[in-house]
Design an enzyme around this catalytic site. Structure first.
Site, mmCIF file in Angstrom:
data_model
loop_
_atom_site.group_PDB
_atom_site.id
_atom_site.type_symbol
_atom_site.label_atom_id
_atom_site.label_comp_id
_atom_site.label_asym_id
_atom_site.label_seq_id
_atom_site.Cartn_x
_atom_site.Cartn_y
_atom_site.Cartn_z
ATOM 1 N N TYR A 192 -1.090 13.443 -0.343
ATOM 2 C CA TYR A 192 -1.627 12.138 -0.720
ATOM 3 C C TYR A 192 -3.027 12.327 -1.306
ATOM 4 O O TYR A 192 -3.843 13.053 -0.736
ATOM 5 C CB TYR A 192 -1.753 11.210 0.502
ATOM 6 N N HIS B 32 -2.916 7.586 -3.672
ATOM 7 C CA HIS B 32 -3.048 6.720 -2.499
ATOM 8 C C HIS B 32 -4.446 6.128 -2.345
ATOM 9 O O HIS B 32 -4.642 5.180 -1.593
ATOM 10 C CB HIS B 32 -2.672 7.520 -1.248
ATOM 11 N N HIS C 188 -5.925 -1.490 9.948
ATOM 12 C CA HIS C 188 -5.560 -0.492 8.944
ATOM 13 C C HIS C 188 -6.795 0.243 8.422
ATOM 14 O O HIS C 188 -6.680 1.156 7.604
ATOM 15 C CB HIS C 188 -4.824 -1.206 7.795
ATOM 16 N N ARG D 3 -0.045 2.451 -8.558
ATOM 17 C CA ARG D 3 1.081 3.369 -8.384
ATOM 18 C C ARG D 3 2.407 2.626 -8.210
ATOM 19 O O ARG D 3 3.424 2.995 -8.794
ATOM 20 C CB ARG D 3 0.850 4.251 -7.160
ATOM 21 N N ASN E 58 12.970 6.267 0.135
ATOM 22 C CA ASN E 58 12.233 5.038 -0.178
ATOM 23 C C ASN E 58 13.158 3.824 -0.169
ATOM 24 O O ASN E 58 12.823 2.760 0.376
ATOM 25 C CB ASN E 58 11.594 5.142 -1.569
ATOM 26 N N ARG F 21 -1.830 6.204 11.505
ATOM 27 C CA ARG F 21 -0.723 7.167 11.522
ATOM 28 C C ARG F 21 -1.314 8.545 11.786
ATOM 29 O O ARG F 21 -2.304 8.935 11.172
ATOM 30 C CB ARG F 21 0.031 7.193 10.191
#
Length: 724
Positions: free
Chosen positions: A483, A607, A450, A579, A66, A390
């Site tokens: 997720y 998520h 997105h 989160r 990260n 993705r």
């Protein structure tokens, strides 16, 4: 804590602060420092005794990965702004250069603490039979094994390089790792400086033959130092150090690109050669080697971090061993929804019965794949449209779309080339789809698409019926295992029309008119959110119950935060599960008295994006207005991306989101951190000796309401204590 306990818990007394602390920019918390705070929470899970040992090692590795991405994207951008003399402040009032100073100080502390955590975990691994050797601890039998392995599997891919006027310093790519060597020739004591870049293709940890039931590993850099004589015959090492490079990884794409795919291919090559923004080097490195490295990589002292310990902590994920189930989370198999089983796996029949919401990873993502595979093979299906942000390398989603196109169905794939770090994979997938005969579109040049939407048009009894899937997460079967996301399936005609209008908007740039049950960014999503917040404020002032429950990854958009502050000041009770990044300052008298914020960091990565408005009733309530979204409440999502906000009106779906998913998240104690007005987070703790409610365990043990079969949805399971 049960659901009832949570609902009865009063909001904490707000903190009184002087006006200068809550007016103007200081009413926001800095985005970058908030992100670092999240990564500290990830790292602290690596110290959590309730987490299995190798899962703690995984958290340590994730915290390092990260941080790498944070530097290559966020810090790189701030660094560029500062170097250009840009002093425009962020929403919280800090200029780029001021942010860099604070980031650098906090990130250095985090990296130092990663080494402390690694030392502790390494000792526990040793006690558990997973041993990390050094070149000095090896036995003769190990050397015999390594001799063969080094010559066959390592030596052929290494490129040892002298550093002198005839051999210029080589290019070290982003996340590149290398050894720098000070050598001396045995024959005449002549000195040589050399570099040994370590290819990404070689595992960082070399497996050794087991001994006394242990699993043993040798770090690759230790192996290389062991065989310096083979790499540089006639020389011995008199000094060495390891170093690792991070480079600016942002892409620059020409606005007037005639071929977007080709432009991205060129940009990806430029990314490898981005400027170095961080150099990590062994503490105590020989001064001459250190000087050569810093000079050749053109890094300043402020960009150099010396570490006494493991360089490249992200690589520790290699030591999370699948064969040590005793040191990992207990195995969990995602459920197949009962309703789908009732219909013998027929997704269309299950959706026709009524809307269905799946909660991943607790309900298997295979249902999304089955939806598209079934569509590809169904002779009554005429058309499929799909967004792809993705995907996995061997994506079953892409395979199903290709099969459908090859079968003669009309297939439209909206592939987002600008999905950071997945650009190359998406280019490959788009070409595969085009070869199969699918129509591939790339959307807007300046806005990422997105949204997570899939539509299937099917001929039924002489009519065309549109089946639609809206998601909060990517169409990625690998990340869907860890997720937490929502998949909403419907054959509601209005939602199908809305989805089709979104595809037409992205493919043809025509703004959609007359959306019936959908808000999209950058057009209407933010205004819809704020409008509903204002309505809750009206309810509060009218003496009605007024509440907002929301859950997402990040919230930083100033207009939305100010709307929440206004709602709080009017008496709306607001509970947020955020989160990661959070720019809100909760619990401040006169500003955010009625706002609570918590963060959940646990076995699964939270998520899903959800928002529930009480609509004049106390939450949870069947009268609530309930939405799921692809968008976090950030400037990029609400102002510069194509995103969706879907209202769920089916009673069972609403009950599942409000009374099950949101209530459990808000009641969670075992994995929760509570945010203070100053932006810091404190882990929730219960009375000593009392087990803490764990929402992830609750979801693993209780089926989702809308996926229930012939037995019916029944009542919402009571949220009771669960052992950690």
């Amino acid at each position: 804590m049960t659901q009832a306990d949570f609902l009865k818990a009063p909001f904490p007394a707000p903190v009184a602060l002087p006006p200068e602390e809550i007016e103007g920019p200081k009413r926001f918390f800095n985005r970058e420092l908030s992100w670092l705070g999240f990564n500290w929470r990830v790292l602290e899970e690596a110290e959590n005794p309730r987490v299995p040992l190798l899962e703690r090692l995984r958290f340590l590795s994730i915290s390092a990965a990260n941080l790498d991405e944070f530097y290559t994207v966020r810090v790189a951008g701030l660094r560029e702004l500062a170097s250009e003399g840009n002093e425009n402040p962020a929403a919280d009032g800090l200029t780029p250069s001021e942010q860099l100073v604070l980031i650098n100080a906090d990130a250095r502390k985090l990296m130092e603490h990663q080494q402390v955590v690694w030392d502790a975990i390494c000792k526990e691994m040793d006690a558990a039979g997973i041993v990390l050797e050094t070149r000095d601890s090896l036995k003769e039998s190990d050397r015999a094994h390594l001799d063969e392995m080094f010559l066959s599997s390592v030596f052929p891919v290494l490129s040892p390089l002298a550093i002198d006027p005839a051999h210029p310093f080589p290019f070290i790519p982003n996340t590149g790792f290398a050894l720098a060597l000070h050598l001396q020739r045995s024959a005449d004591k002549r000195e040589l400086k050399a570099l040994l870049p370590i290819p990404h293709q070689i595992d960082r940890f070399v497996r050794l033959p087991g001994r006394d039931g242990t699993q043993r590993f040798l770090p690759l850099e230790e192996l290389l130092l062991l065989y310096i004589g083979d790499l540089f015959p006639g020389y011995r090492a008199t000094g060495h150090c390891a170093f690792r490079v991070l480079r600016d990884s942002d892409l620059e794409v020409e606005d007037e690109a005639e071929d977007l795919v080709r432009e991205f291919e060129v940009a990806l090559k430029r990314r490898r050669r981005g400027e170095v923004i961080r150099l990590t080097i062994s503490a105590g490195a020989p001064p001459a080697l250190r000087r050569i490295i810093t000079d050749e990589l053109h890094v300043e002292e402020s960009e150099v971090i010396e570490l006494a310990g493991m360089i490249g902590v992200a690589d520790l994920k290699e030591l999370v061993l699948d064969n040590r189930r005793d040191l990992l989370w207990p195995a969990f198999t995602p459920r197949v929804p009962e309703r789908v089983q009732d219909h013998d796996g027929d997704m269309f029949a299950a959706i026709r019965q009524k809307d269905m919401l799946l909660h991943h990873p607790y309900e298997t993502f295979d249902m999304v794949i089955r939806f598209l595979e079934q569509a590809a093979r169904d002779p009554d299906v005429l058309a499929i449209k799909q967004t792809l942000y993705r995907t996995s390398t061997e994506s079953p989603i892409v395979a199903a779309l290709c099969e459908a196109a090859e079968a003669g169905k009309s297939v439209t794939a909206l592939v987002e080339l600008k999905a950071r770090f997945d650009e190359a994979a998406n280019i490959r997938q788009s070409r595969r789809l085009e070869r199969a005969g699918a129509h591939v579109v790339y959307g807007f040049l300046n806005w990422k698409t997105h949204a997570k939407i899939s539509t299937v048009v099917r001929r039924e009894q002489g009519k065309l019926v549109t089946y639609t899937h809206y998601g909060t997460g990517n169409y990625h079967p690998i990340t869907a295992r860890i997720y937490t996301d929502l998949s909403f399936f419907t054959c509601d005609a209005a939602l199908g029309r809305d989805a089709t209008k979104v595809f037409n908007y992205v493919g043809g740039y025509a703004p959609p008119e007359g959306l019936e049950n959908l808000a999209i960014s950058p057009l209407t999503l933010k205004s819809r959110l704020i409008e509903l917040m204002e309505r809750e404020g009206d309810n509060a002032e009218a003496g009605k119950p007024a509440e907002i429950w929301a859950k997402m990854n990040s919230i930083i958009e100033p207009d939305v935060i100010d709307a929440l502050y206004r709602a709080s000041q009017r008496g709306v009770k607001i509970d947020l599960v955020i989160r990661g990044i959070c720019g809100i300052r909760p619990g401040i008298k006169g500003l955010s008295d009625n706002i609570r914020v918590k963060s959940i960091v646990g076995r699964f990565l939270e998520h899903s994006r959800i928002v529930c408005y009480g609509n004049g009733h106390t939450l949870p309530s069947r009268h609530a207005r309930v939405f799921m979204s692809s968008a976090d409440w950030m400037g990029r999502n609400l102002n510069r991306r194509v995103e969706t906000l879907v209202e769920c009106t089916n009673d069972t779906v609403k009950a599942q989101i409000v009374s099950q998913i949101m209530a459990a998240n808000l009641a969670d104690e075992a994995q929760s951190w509570v945010m203070a007005p100053d932006g810091t987070f404190t882990r929730e703790t219960g009375p000593e000796g009392q087990s803490l409610f764990n929402c992830h365990r609750f979801f693993m043990e209780n089926p989702s309401l809308s996926g229930r079969g012939t037995a019916g949805a029944g009542d919402v399971p009571e949220l009771t204590h669960a052992d950690d």
